[in-house]
Structures are given as C-alpha cells and as structure tokens.
Write a protein that holds these residues in place. Structure first.
Motif, short mmCIF file in Angstrom:
data_model
loop_
_atom_site.label_atom_id
_atom_site.label_comp_id
_atom_site.label_asym_id
_atom_site.label_seq_id
_atom_site.Cartn_x
_atom_site.Cartn_y
_atom_site.Cartn_z
N MET A 29 0.82 -1.19 0.00
CA MET A 29 0.00 0.00 0.00
C MET A 29 0.86 1.26 0.00
SD MET A 29 -3.14 0.90 2.44
CE MET A 29 -2.92 2.30 3.47
N ALA A 30 1.99 1.24 0.73
CA ALA A 30 2.83 2.43 0.79
C ALA A 30 3.44 2.76 -0.57
CB ALA A 30 3.94 2.25 1.83
N GLN A 31 3.70 1.75 -1.40
CA GLN A 31 4.29 1.99 -2.71
C GLN A 31 3.27 2.50 -3.71
OE1 GLN A 31 7.54 1.96 -3.36
NE2 GLN A 31 7.79 1.56 -1.18
N GLU A 32 1.99 2.20 -3.45
CA GLU A 32 0.95 2.67 -4.35
C GLU A 32 0.92 4.19 -4.33
OE1 GLU A 32 -3.26 1.49 -4.01
OE2 GLU A 32 -2.41 -0.51 -3.83
N ASP A 44 -15.63 5.48 0.03
CA ASP A 44 -15.59 5.12 -1.39
C ASP A 44 -14.21 4.61 -1.78
OD1 ASP A 44 -18.23 5.74 -1.84
OD2 ASP A 44 -17.80 7.76 -2.60
N TRP A 45 -13.18 5.28 -1.28
CA TRP A 45 -11.80 4.88 -1.58
C TRP A 45 -11.54 3.46 -1.10
CZ3 TRP A 45 -7.41 4.02 1.59
CH2 TRP A 45 -6.19 3.96 0.91
N GLU A 46 -11.99 3.14 0.12
CA GLU A 46 -11.80 1.78 0.65
C GLU A 46 -12.61 0.76 -0.16
OE1 GLU A 46 -9.70 0.56 2.56
OE2 GLU A 46 -9.07 2.07 3.99
N ASP A 47 -13.79 1.14 -0.59
CA ASP A 47 -14.63 0.23 -1.38
C ASP A 47 -14.02 -0.08 -2.75
OD1 ASP A 47 -16.54 -0.06 0.56
OD2 ASP A 47 -17.85 1.50 -0.24
N ASN A 48 -13.17 0.78 -3.25
CA ASN A 48 -12.60 0.62 -4.59
C ASN A 48 -11.15 0.15 -4.58
OD1 ASN A 48 -14.96 1.43 -6.05
ND2 ASN A 48 -14.56 3.50 -5.35
N GLN A 49 -10.70 -0.44 -3.49
CA GLN A 49 -9.32 -0.96 -3.43
C GLN A 49 -9.15 -2.10 -4.42
OE1 GLN A 49 -6.60 0.19 -1.52
NE2 GLN A 49 -8.05 1.87 -1.44
N LYS A 50 -7.97 -2.21 -5.00
CA LYS A 50 -7.68 -3.26 -5.97
C LYS A 50 -7.56 -4.61 -5.28
CE LYS A 50 -5.29 -0.08 -9.01
NZ LYS A 50 -4.00 0.41 -9.43
N ASP A 51 -7.01 -4.61 -4.07
CA ASP A 51 -6.83 -5.84 -3.31
C ASP A 51 -8.19 -6.26 -2.74
OD1 ASP A 51 -6.05 -7.93 -1.72
OD2 ASP A 51 -4.96 -6.69 -0.27
N LYS A 52 -8.76 -7.32 -3.29
CA LYS A 52 -10.11 -7.73 -2.90
C LYS A 52 -10.20 -8.12 -1.43
CE LYS A 52 -11.78 -8.94 -7.40
NZ LYS A 52 -12.64 -9.73 -8.19
N ALA A 53 -9.08 -8.60 -0.85
CA ALA A 53 -9.10 -9.00 0.56
C ALA A 53 -9.30 -7.79 1.48
CB ALA A 53 -7.81 -9.72 0.93
N ASN A 54 -8.84 -6.63 1.04
CA ASN A 54 -8.96 -5.43 1.87
C ASN A 54 -10.04 -4.47 1.37
OD1 ASN A 54 -6.92 -6.14 3.68
ND2 ASN A 54 -5.35 -5.45 2.24
N LYS A 55 -10.79 -4.89 0.40
CA LYS A 55 -11.83 -4.03 -0.17
C LYS A 55 -12.95 -3.83 0.85
CE LYS A 55 -12.97 -3.86 -4.66
NZ LYS A 55 -13.45 -4.27 -5.94
N GLY A 56 -13.31 -2.59 1.07
CA GLY A 56 -14.41 -2.29 1.99
C GLY A 56 -14.09 -2.54 3.45
N VAL A 57 -12.81 -2.47 3.81
CA VAL A 57 -12.42 -2.63 5.22
C VAL A 57 -12.17 -1.24 5.77
CG1 VAL A 57 -10.73 -3.60 6.79
CG2 VAL A 57 -11.43 -4.90 4.79
N TYR A 58 -13.05 -0.82 6.65
CA TYR A 58 -12.98 0.53 7.21
C TYR A 58 -12.36 0.49 8.61
CZ TYR A 58 -16.85 0.50 3.90
OH TYR A 58 -17.64 0.28 2.80
#
Length: 154
Positions: A1-4, A46-60
């Motif tokens: 995530m830090a490199q993104e 919205d940003w969390e919901d649109n994460q590329k990594d599906k495992a962390n998608k929508g994790v608030y």
C-alpha cells in the motif's frame, strides 16, 4: 500500500495516504466546516470500497479514516470534536457507522472475533453475564429451654 501512489521519481502522488500535504491541507489538516469533513469521510469510504486488493476491499477503520483525512493520529481526529457541535456530530456519526458495520460483521463468517474485539474496545459494548438467583432466606432463632438436658445413657 505504501508503494501505491508513487510517480516515476518515487514521490507520493494524490492517491497515497502517506503523501505530505494530503488533499492540499499541508502538514496540519484544517477543516473549515463539518460539511467538508463529512464529504472527505464519505470519500474515504468510497476509496476503501474501490481498493484493488479484494481482501482489503471495503475494510474501514478509525485510524484509516484519520490518515485519509490527513491526520497523524486518531486523537487528532477526536480533537476536532471539541471545535464545535457540528464537528462532534460528524465524527460521532462516523463512529456510530463503524459500530453498526462491526455489529453486522458479527453475522459474517470468519469475522466474529475481530468485530467482537472492536465493539468491546470502541463501540461501547461489554461482556456481562446476568444471574437470576431465587433464594429463600429462613431466619433461625435459637430457643432457650430451662433445666438441664437429659444425658443419653450408653
């Protein structure tokens, strides 16, 4: 995530949580009104919901929201509650959303323990057990008898 969110020179770009000057607020985030902050919180969701990594998608998370808003700690976010009732309302509403979200996760497979931990530590819940004991208390009063008691013969 830090490199993104780094450009070709390795500098942080707009989509990175660790970029200095997040959202043009400089080192110290400064929200003029609660409406602006509430829109930024919605943008975080919205940003969390649109994460590329599906495992962390929508994790608030509370700390994730604080970082997204440009704060360096959750406490800095909580300090905004003291500024005005409208800021207090927005931040408390986000906490209530987080409590609601973790309550729902109690029903999802594999998330029970994490949600239970969050609710106990941040959501105002506690473990308690209740016992209903029906007890009858009988008062025993000794009776004093006159004379000497008979001695049993052996």
């Amino acid at each position: 995530m830090a490199q993104e969110g780094r450009d070709e020179k390795g500098k942080f770009t707009a989509g990175n949580l660790f970029r200095v000057g997040m959202a043009g607020h400089g080192l110290n985030p400064n929200y003029e009104d609660a409406e602006t902050m509430s829109l930024k919180i919605a943008e975080y969701l919205d940003w969390e919901d649109n994460q590329k990594d599906k495992a962390n998608k929508g994790v608030y998370t509370l700390s994730g929201c604080a970082l997204y808003l440009g704060f360096s700690s959750r406490q800095s976010l909580y300090d905004y509650e003291k500024r005005s009732p409208s800021f207090s309302y927005v931040i408390e509403r986000f906490r209530t959303f987080m409590t609601h979200w973790n309550e729902q996760k109690l029903y999802w497979g594999g998330t029970y323990m994490g949600s239970q931990f969050w609710l106990r530590n941040h959501g105002g819940y506690s473990d308690e057990s209740t016992q209903n004991l029906k007890q009858t208390i009988t008062e025993v009063k000794p009776e004093v008898m006159g004379g000497t008691p008979p001695i049993a013969e052996q």
